[in-house]
Scaffold this motif. Structure first.
Motif, PDB file in Angstrom:
ATOM      1  N   GLU A 172       0.799  -1.226   0.000  1.00 35.45           N
ATOM      2  CA  GLU A 172       0.000   0.000   0.000  1.00 35.45           C
ATOM      3  C   GLU A 172       0.832   1.277   0.000  1.00 35.45           C
ATOM      4  OE1 GLU A 172      -2.528   0.200   3.429  1.00 35.45           O
ATOM      5  OE2 GLU A 172      -1.001  -0.657   4.747  1.00 35.45           O
ATOM      6  N   ARG A 173       2.071   1.227   0.513  1.00 30.24           N
ATOM      7  CA  ARG A 173       2.899   2.445   0.507  1.00 30.24           C
ATOM      8  C   ARG A 173       3.369   2.796  -0.905  1.00 30.24           C
ATOM      9  NH1 ARG A 173       7.496   2.430   2.671  1.00 30.24           N
ATOM     10  NH2 ARG A 173       7.800   0.212   3.062  1.00 30.24           N
ATOM     11  N   VAL A 176      -1.046   2.846  -3.257  1.00 35.38           N
ATOM     12  CA  VAL A 176      -2.048   3.849  -2.873  1.00 35.38           C
ATOM     13  C   VAL A 176      -1.595   5.257  -3.255  1.00 35.38           C
ATOM     14  CG1 VAL A 176      -3.273   4.908  -0.941  1.00 35.38           C
ATOM     15  CG2 VAL A 176      -3.097   2.415  -1.086  1.00 35.38           C
ATOM     16  N   PRO A 177      -0.377   5.698  -2.900  1.00 35.33           N
ATOM     17  CA  PRO A 177       0.044   7.022  -3.347  1.00 35.33           C
ATOM     18  C   PRO A 177       0.074   7.143  -4.873  1.00 35.33           C
ATOM     19  CG  PRO A 177       1.497   6.212  -1.628  1.00 35.33           C
ATOM     20  CD  PRO A 177       0.627   5.067  -2.031  1.00 35.33           C
ATOM     21  N   ALA A 178       0.536   6.097  -5.567  1.00 31.36           N
ATOM     22  CA  ALA A 178       0.607   6.160  -7.026  1.00 31.36           C
ATOM     23  C   ALA A 178      -0.779   6.398  -7.629  1.00 31.36           C
ATOM     24  CB  ALA A 178       1.215   4.879  -7.580  1.00 31.36           C
ATOM     25  N   ARG A 180      -3.145   7.885  -6.304  1.00 28.78           N
ATOM     26  CA  ARG A 180      -3.599   9.238  -5.937  1.00 28.78           C
ATOM     27  C   ARG A 180      -2.719  10.328  -6.529  1.00 28.78           C
ATOM     28  NH1 ARG A 180      -4.955   7.569   0.381  1.00 28.78           N
ATOM     29  NH2 ARG A 180      -7.059   6.762  -0.035  1.00 28.78           N
ATOM     30  N   LYS A 182       0.461  10.726  -6.117  1.00 27.95           N
ATOM     31  CA  LYS A 182       1.483  11.187  -5.177  1.00 27.95           C
ATOM     32  C   LYS A 182       2.745  10.322  -5.309  1.00 27.95           C
ATOM     33  CE  LYS A 182      -1.989  12.975  -1.981  1.00 27.95           C
ATOM     34  NZ  LYS A 182      -2.558  12.945  -0.604  1.00 27.95           N
ATOM     35  N   THR A 183       3.696  10.509  -4.396  1.00 27.47           N
ATOM     36  CA  THR A 183       4.970   9.815  -4.472  1.00 27.47           C
ATOM     37  C   THR A 183       4.878   8.415  -3.879  1.00 27.47           C
ATOM     38  OG1 THR A 183       6.173  11.915  -4.319  1.00 27.47           O
ATOM     39  CG2 THR A 183       7.407   9.906  -3.799  1.00 27.47           C
ATOM     40  N   ALA A 184       5.213   7.409  -4.676  1.00 29.47           N
ATOM     41  CA  ALA A 184       5.226   6.030  -4.203  1.00 29.47           C
ATOM     42  C   ALA A 184       6.456   5.816  -3.330  1.00 29.47           C
ATOM     43  CB  ALA A 184       5.243   5.070  -5.386  1.00 29.47           C
ATOM     44  N   SER A 185       6.267   5.182  -2.174  1.00 26.41           N
ATOM     45  CA  SER A 185       7.350   5.001  -1.207  1.00 26.41           C
ATOM     46  C   SER A 185       7.867   3.565  -1.241  1.00 26.41           C
ATOM     47  CB  SER A 185       6.859   5.349   0.203  1.00 26.41           C
ATOM     48  OG  SER A 185       7.882   5.153   1.149  1.00 26.41           O
ATOM     49  N   LYS A 246       6.768   9.190  -9.882  1.00 29.41           N
ATOM     50  CA  LYS A 246       7.199   9.901  -8.668  1.00 29.41           C
ATOM     51  C   LYS A 246       7.425   8.848  -7.593  1.00 29.41           C
ATOM     52  CE  LYS A 246       3.616  12.733  -8.521  1.00 29.41           C
ATOM     53  NZ  LYS A 246       2.720  13.831  -8.055  1.00 29.41           N
ATOM     54  N   TYR A 308      -6.246  -2.592  -6.311  1.00 28.92           N
ATOM     55  CA  TYR A 308      -6.133  -1.445  -5.401  1.00 28.92           C
ATOM     56  C   TYR A 308      -7.146  -0.354  -5.754  1.00 28.92           C
ATOM     57  CZ  TYR A 308      -2.094  -2.465  -2.437  1.00 28.92           C
ATOM     58  OH  TYR A 308      -1.271  -2.972  -1.485  1.00 28.92           O
TER      59      TYR A 308
END
Length: 314
Positions: A172-173, A176-178, A180, A182-185, A246, A308
């Motif tokens: 999910e880290r 989920v950001p991808a 949205r 945002k930056t994938a961690s 990102k 997801y």
């Protein structure tokens, strides 16, 4: 060999256990799922049994009538060292009593830091607490097989990803950001090759091992796509999403800081070597023996993104 009158008992309703259930249902098998709550999102035909497997008597009752038992259960990550041995030993004992075959899903921790490709012939050289634990548990299961107490086989995968997989380094880290924008961690160095096992391939492989008489008494690395760098994986994810990539990599120091507050992060620190040097698994033994190959990485990532997306829209 399995047939449709055999009972398959699956311990654990996490991503791996449910992937085993999925494959068994595709094959039309009788399935019993065992977890603590007695609840799981599975088809109505699946029998669900609540059991505290730390109690041998409950493990025995859960295995009653089983021909095949899949050990996919585990304690919370930060309680592995204290709780995992008794959990697995009780399942092993129960299988021996009821006369069931035991199929165990494992990771690669027992090998420790490896220079080169990770294959089944390597010694168990782990220096970490969780790696040494995995080594002891694997040896106990294979010793039980060699002594004729029960047929046992081990299937091992690398860090896994896919539907229902949330708490993974490719979980999910990342997704989920991808989704949205945002930056994938990711974890550690983004530019090193790393093997990731698709959870559907893992479940399918464990069911295949269950039905192959010659597989027992051995360790098998389950089919896993060729290793890619985390940067390449991130670029694939964002390409599928039609977005510019990102991504960032969380290093050992940041993981240690997180561990001050999150027990799971604290337990991850000793395993960071996996993300500080190449971590490449060889699964060719399985493919040579049984013909099963891994889902192509891009296809698996696309299926994971679809899952997801639905998960976030619930």
């Amino acid at each position: 060999m399995s047939n449709q009158t055999s009972l398959h008992v699956v311990f654990g309703s996490g991503p791996l256990g449910l992937s085993v259930v999925d494959e068994l249902m595709v094959q039309g098998q009788r399935v019993r799922l065992v977890n603590r709550s007695g609840k799981a999102d599975v088809p109505a035909e699946v029998e669900i049994v609540p059991a505290d497997v730390y109690d041998l008597q409950q493990a025995l009752q859960a295995c009653e009538g089983a021909a095949f038992v899949y050990q996919c259960a585990q304690p919370p990550y930060h309680q592995w060292v204290e709780k995992f041995p008794s959990l697995q030993q009780n399942i092993l004992e129960a299988c021996a009593v009821v006369g069931a075959r035991l199929i165990i899903g494992e990771n690669l921790y027992m090998y420790g830091e490896v220079d080169g490709t990770i294959h089944e012939g390597l010694p168990y050289a782990a220096t970490t607490r969780k790696g040494q634990l995995r080594a002891r548990m694997a040896e106990a299961a294979l010793n039980a097989h060699q002594k004729g107490r029960l047929p046992a086989v081990i299937g091992r995968g690398s860090d896994f990803f896919g539907p229902r997989v949330l708490g993974s380094t490719l979980g999910e880290r990342v997704f989920v950001p991808a989704l949205r924008g945002k930056t994938a961690s990711f974890t550690g160095n983004l530019n090193l090759p790393h093997s990731y096992t698709y959870i559907k391939d893992f479940g399918k492989a464990l069911v295949r091992l269950a039905t192959e008489d010659q597989a027992y008494g051995q360790v098998w690395h389950v089919p896993t796509a060729p290793a890619a760098t985390q940067r390449q994986i991130g670029e694939m994810i964002f390409e599928i999403l039609g977005q510019p990539p990102k991504m960032s990599g969380m290093g050992r120091w940041m993981m240690a800081i997180g561990g001050l507050f999150i027990p799971e992060a604290r337990e991850t620190v000793e395993m960071m070597y996996e993300f500080e040097k190449p971590f490449v698994m060889d699964s060719s033994k399985f493919t040579r023996a049984f013909g099963q190959t891994a889902t192509p990485l891009r296809d698996a990532l696309a299926e994971t993104i679809d899952w997801y997306r639905a998960y976030l829209n619930q």
